[in-house]
Scaffold this active site. Structure first.
Site, PDB file in Angstrom:
ATOM      1  N   GLY A  12       0.812  -1.214   0.000  1.00  0.00           N
ATOM      2  CA  GLY A  12       0.000   0.000   0.000  1.00  0.00           C
ATOM      3  C   GLY A  12       0.844   1.261   0.000  1.00  0.00           C
ATOM      4  O   GLY A  12       0.518   2.239  -0.677  1.00  0.00           O
ATOM      5  N   LYS A 178      -3.919 -16.100  -9.934  1.00  0.00           N
ATOM      6  CA  LYS A 178      -2.916 -15.669  -8.944  1.00  0.00           C
ATOM      7  C   LYS A 178      -2.979 -16.598  -7.734  1.00  0.00           C
ATOM      8  O   LYS A 178      -1.950 -16.963  -7.151  1.00  0.00           O
ATOM      9  CB  LYS A 178      -3.147 -14.220  -8.539  1.00  0.00           C
ATOM     10  CG  LYS A 178      -2.146 -13.645  -7.525  1.00  0.00           C
ATOM     11  CD  LYS A 178      -0.814 -13.350  -8.122  1.00  0.00           C
ATOM     12  CE  LYS A 178       0.256 -12.880  -7.140  1.00  0.00           C
ATOM     13  NZ  LYS A 178       0.057 -11.539  -6.563  1.00  0.00           N
TER      14      LYS A 178
END
Ligand SMILES: NC(=O)c1ccc[n+]([C@@H]2O[C@H](COP(=O)([O-])OP(=O)(O)OC[C@H]3O[C@@H](n4cnc5c(N)ncnc54)[C@H](O)[C@@H]3O)[C@@H](O)[C@H]2O)c1
Ligand SMILES: CC(C)(CO)[C@@H](O)C(=O)[O-]
Length: 300
Positions: A12, A178
């Site tokens: 982030g 993924k």
């Protein structure tokens, strides 16, 4: 567009810092030590990106047009319940594992949630400092597969920040692809304590990686998720490209931290049980990682 990054740790902070550098209004929301260091000295990004970025950081969520949701999967529910949402807020999860978008949607409403995956690598070095360890693709999309103006706008903003991003009409498949990669690589490297490349070099590890991945593919098919044919080859491609990397799960167990096992191999076991599909390898991986989490760090 005001952007708030909820869960400003490694990934982030990297994405938020790159977006702020490109001129976007960004607030990083994370833990106090990291927040205080950023507000005192700026956010330092080292490695493949080298910058010190003046960016606002806070420990408290704020209202936003776009929320980048980047907590570990085990924090998804509690964090989603703390979000401040306005009518047109969009939440983009960039998390690994399965079920994050659904958990967020249960709290805030599915109309606010879009899905995403990224192959960028980021490492938390110390409060105020993250390292950009890998460059990869980012894919985002509406959970219903529609191509909307908002995903096009978000993709443009990410690309403008140097984060190569594509819009897809099948983000759920991309999340599963993924997931299959993480199913094959993360737990095994963490259990054996090896870099990703060893899964190609050591035949026994390669067989276990394939077995775990094949179980996940069978569960996906049982859940009517049609995946690419050669996903085992895809896992191997990722292991080859990240051969020198320590997987995120190996990093977590090395630090005695909780892992994302429940959202990765544990989710394959959970879904397999519901579908009547045996997943013995993923079950063993899950039990072993949970045991390691309880055991704590041992001197090597
Ligand atoms: N790091 C990477 O290279 C990478 C790459 C792709 C995907 N991901 C995925 O992205 C997610 C985040 O990974 P990461 O490596 O950045 O983890 P991280 O632990 O470095 O960052 C998450 C941060 O969120 C904080 N947090 C948790 N709950 C919070 C709350 N309620 N409010 C504010 N902060 C809160 C944590 O304390 C932590 O600092 C995971 O799902 C991971 O699998 C990571
Ligand atoms: C692709 C990956 C397995 C590379 O290490 C990464 O998603 C990780 O470590 O979680």
């Amino acid at each position: 567009m005001k952007i708030v990054v909820i869960g400003a740790g490694a990934l982030g902070s990297l994405f938020g810092g790159l977006l702020a550098s490109s001129g976007e209004e960004v607030v990083l929301v994370g833990r106090k030590k990291h927040v205080d260091a950023i507000n005192a000295r700026g956010l330092r990004i080292s490695g493949l990106t080298d910058a010190i970025i003046n960016i606002k950081a806070s420990t408290q969520p704020e209202e936003a047009d776009l929320i980048l949701f980047t907590v570990k999967s085990y924090d998804t529910e509690t964090t989603a319940s703390k979000l401040i949402i306005k009518e047109d807020t969009t939440i983009l999860s960039l998390q690994n594992g399965l079920g994050n978008e659904e958990k967020i949607a249960e709290v805030v409403g599915s109309e606010h949630v879009i899905g995403g995956i990224t192959s960028h690598g980021a490492l938390f070095i110390e409060p105020g400092h993250v390292k950009h360890t890998g460059i990869g693709d980012t894919v985002i999309g509406e959970l219903d597969g529609s191509i909307t103006q908002r995903v096009k706008d978000i993709s443009r903003i990410l690309n403008n920040a140097g984060i190569k991003t594509e819009v897809t009409d099948s983000i759920k498949h991309k999340i599963w692809e993924k997931l299959v990669v993480n199913v094959g690589i993360n737990a095994l490297t963490a259990i054996v304590g090896v870099n990703n490349g060893k899964l190609l070099e050591i035949p026994e590890l390669n067989l276990l990686m394939q077995d775990a991945g094949l179980e996940a593919i069978r569960v996906a098919r049982g859940a009517k998720i049609e995946l690419e044919d050669d996903l085992i080859g895809y896992i191997e491609d990722v292991a080859r490209k990240t051969a020198a990397n320590r997987s995120s799960m190996l990093q977590d167990v090395s630090k005695g931290k909780r892992t994302e096992i429940d959202a990765i191999n544990g989710m394959i076991v959970e879904m397999g049980t519901k579908l009547g599909i045996d997943t013995p390898v993923n079950r063993i991986f899950t039990l072993l990682i949970k045991s390691i989490e309880k055991r704590g760090v041992v001197d090597q």
